[in-house]
Design a protein around this motif. Structure first.
Motif, mmCIF file in Angstrom:
data_model
loop_
_atom_site.group_PDB
_atom_site.id
_atom_site.type_symbol
_atom_site.label_atom_id
_atom_site.label_comp_id
_atom_site.label_asym_id
_atom_site.label_seq_id
_atom_site.Cartn_x
_atom_site.Cartn_y
_atom_site.Cartn_z
ATOM 1 N N GLY A 131 0.849 -1.185 0.000
ATOM 2 C CA GLY A 131 0.000 0.000 0.000
ATOM 3 C C GLY A 131 0.880 1.227 0.000
ATOM 4 O O GLY A 131 1.888 1.273 0.699
ATOM 5 N N ALA A 132 0.545 2.217 -0.810
ATOM 6 C CA ALA A 132 1.376 3.418 -0.905
ATOM 7 C C ALA A 132 0.494 4.648 -0.998
ATOM 8 O O ALA A 132 -0.597 4.603 -1.582
ATOM 9 C CB ALA A 132 2.305 3.339 -2.120
ATOM 10 N N SER A 133 0.962 5.744 -0.419
ATOM 11 C CA SER A 133 0.258 7.011 -0.540
ATOM 12 C C SER A 133 0.260 7.440 -2.005
ATOM 13 O O SER A 133 1.072 6.977 -2.810
ATOM 14 C CB SER A 133 0.918 8.078 0.332
ATOM 15 N N ALA A 134 -0.659 8.342 -2.368
ATOM 16 C CA ALA A 134 -0.809 8.735 -3.773
ATOM 17 C C ALA A 134 0.492 9.273 -4.355
ATOM 18 O O ALA A 134 0.854 8.965 -5.497
ATOM 19 C CB ALA A 134 -1.921 9.780 -3.898
ATOM 20 N N LEU A 135 1.219 10.087 -3.588
ATOM 21 C CA LEU A 135 2.484 10.641 -4.086
ATOM 22 C C LEU A 135 3.492 9.544 -4.392
ATOM 23 O O LEU A 135 4.179 9.569 -5.420
ATOM 24 C CB LEU A 135 3.081 11.613 -3.067
ATOM 25 N N LEU A 136 3.593 8.558 -3.506
ATOM 26 C CA LEU A 136 4.596 7.512 -3.674
ATOM 27 C C LEU A 136 4.162 6.457 -4.683
ATOM 28 O O LEU A 136 5.002 5.843 -5.344
ATOM 29 C CB LEU A 136 4.886 6.847 -2.331
ATOM 30 N N LEU A 137 2.865 6.248 -4.834
ATOM 31 C CA LEU A 137 2.391 5.234 -5.762
ATOM 32 C C LEU A 137 2.856 5.545 -7.177
ATOM 33 O O LEU A 137 3.228 4.651 -7.941
ATOM 34 C CB LEU A 137 0.867 5.156 -5.710
ATOM 35 N N GLU A 138 2.867 6.835 -7.536
ATOM 36 C CA GLU A 138 3.218 7.217 -8.899
ATOM 37 C C GLU A 138 4.659 7.688 -9.050
ATOM 38 O O GLU A 138 5.122 7.867 -10.174
ATOM 39 C CB GLU A 138 2.247 8.290 -9.389
ATOM 40 N N SER A 139 5.351 7.896 -7.950
ATOM 41 C CA SER A 139 6.744 8.350 -8.066
ATOM 42 C C SER A 139 7.753 7.260 -7.719
ATOM 43 O O SER A 139 8.878 7.269 -8.225
ATOM 44 C CB SER A 139 6.984 9.562 -7.157
#
Length: 297
Positions: free
Chosen positions: A90-98
């Motif tokens: 599970g990743a926060s939105a910022l980390l999911l795409e970066s």
């Protein structure tokens, strides 16, 4: 049991079937078979999904223990010593795409036997999701204890920080000089992220502007809105550098850059597994050290 675990995690027979690649009728049959075997109703059907009964909550706890033991046995029987299995991240939105895309690619290269299954997760829910076995690892930015004290047994690993910068079109930057409050919008990727709040505070103190905050929900959505001139966005440098088309947005001057702490959360002790440790080690390699830039092409 795998079907039950997915139904319990997602709260829906339909979503569980989609996640597992089964027909919904197959998942329903699996649940009925389990209920017949244990002699108790495990889930309660509701208009918008399902929820676990008291017996289902007990069954979920033992199911999670059984799957942990199966994965530990698989690791112990693996003669090559290479980790094998699936890691739910599970990743926060910022980390999911970066970060997560690079993480999946690197894990695939270093550990071919490891499959990574990512999903988006709010920072405030990360620790609870790890402790409740909804995900194996949570990648979060900012304060890992934002949702409250960390539950017992949750391990916090420090990862490379994430630099976030304010970007927008030249026209958006010009609106700051003109102090047209109604035209100034700050696009937020994650409502829990402190970066866009820092941007809002800076606009108020430096320019006397009280901007409108608009939630995009994803880095890609925020980037698209910013490129269209809808407003300014606080976006990861790592994402902007890899944005296609060569038409990246300039960094808006006079507004602060923010360096966010990044952490991995997972459960240690008895539940620590080789595959999770391997993925965490790869996560420590992903991400560049913070580097202040005047523009991002």
């Amino acid at each position: 049991m795998r079907s039950f675990r997915e139904v319990a995690r997602l709260g829906s027979l339909t979503r569980a079937a989609r996640s597992l690649g089964y027909a919904q009728s197959s998942v329903t049959a699996h649940i009925r078979s389990l209920e017949n075997r244990v002699g108790a109703q495990l889930i309660q059907r509701r208009p918008h999904g399902v929820r676990l009964t008291p017996a289902g909550l007990i069954f979920q706890e033992y199911t999670n223990r059984i799957f942990h033991l199966v994965e530990e046995m698989s690791d112990a029987l693996n003669p090559s010593g290479q980790p094998t299995g699936r890691a739910r991240i599970g990743a926060s939105a910022l980390l999911l795409e970066s970060r997560v895309g690079s993480l999946v690619k690197e894990c695939r290269y270093r550990y071919p036997g490891v499959a990574v299954s990512p999903r988006q997760l709010a920072v405030r829910d990360a620790a609870g999701a790890v402790r409740g076995d909804e995900v194996d690892i949570a990648l979060v930015h900012g304060d890992p204890g934002a949702g409250g004290p960390l539950p017992a047994g949750v391990v916090v690993e420090e990862l490379p920080p994430l630099e976030v910068v304010p970007v927008g079109t030249p026209a958006v930057a010009a609106d700051l000089r003109g102090r047209r409050d109604s035209a100034v919008r700050v696009i937020a990727v994650d409502p829990d992220c402190p970066s866009h709040r820092t941007c809002v505070d800076a606009l108020r103190s430096l320019h006397g502007i009280d901007p409108v905050v608009v939630e995009a929900g994803s880095v890609g959505g925020a980037l698209e809105l910013a490129r269209g001139g809808y407003g300014m966005a606080m976006l990861p440098v790592e994402t902007l550098r890899h944005a296609g088309g060569g038409s990246g947005l300039p960094v808006i001057p006079d507004l602060p850059h923010v360096v966010l702490d990044v952490h991995a959360l997972w459960t240690g002790g008895e539940t620590a597994r080789t595959v999770i440790a391997a993925v965490c080690e790869v996560a420590k390699r992903i991400g560049r050290p913070p580097m202040v830039s005047s523009s991002v092409a």
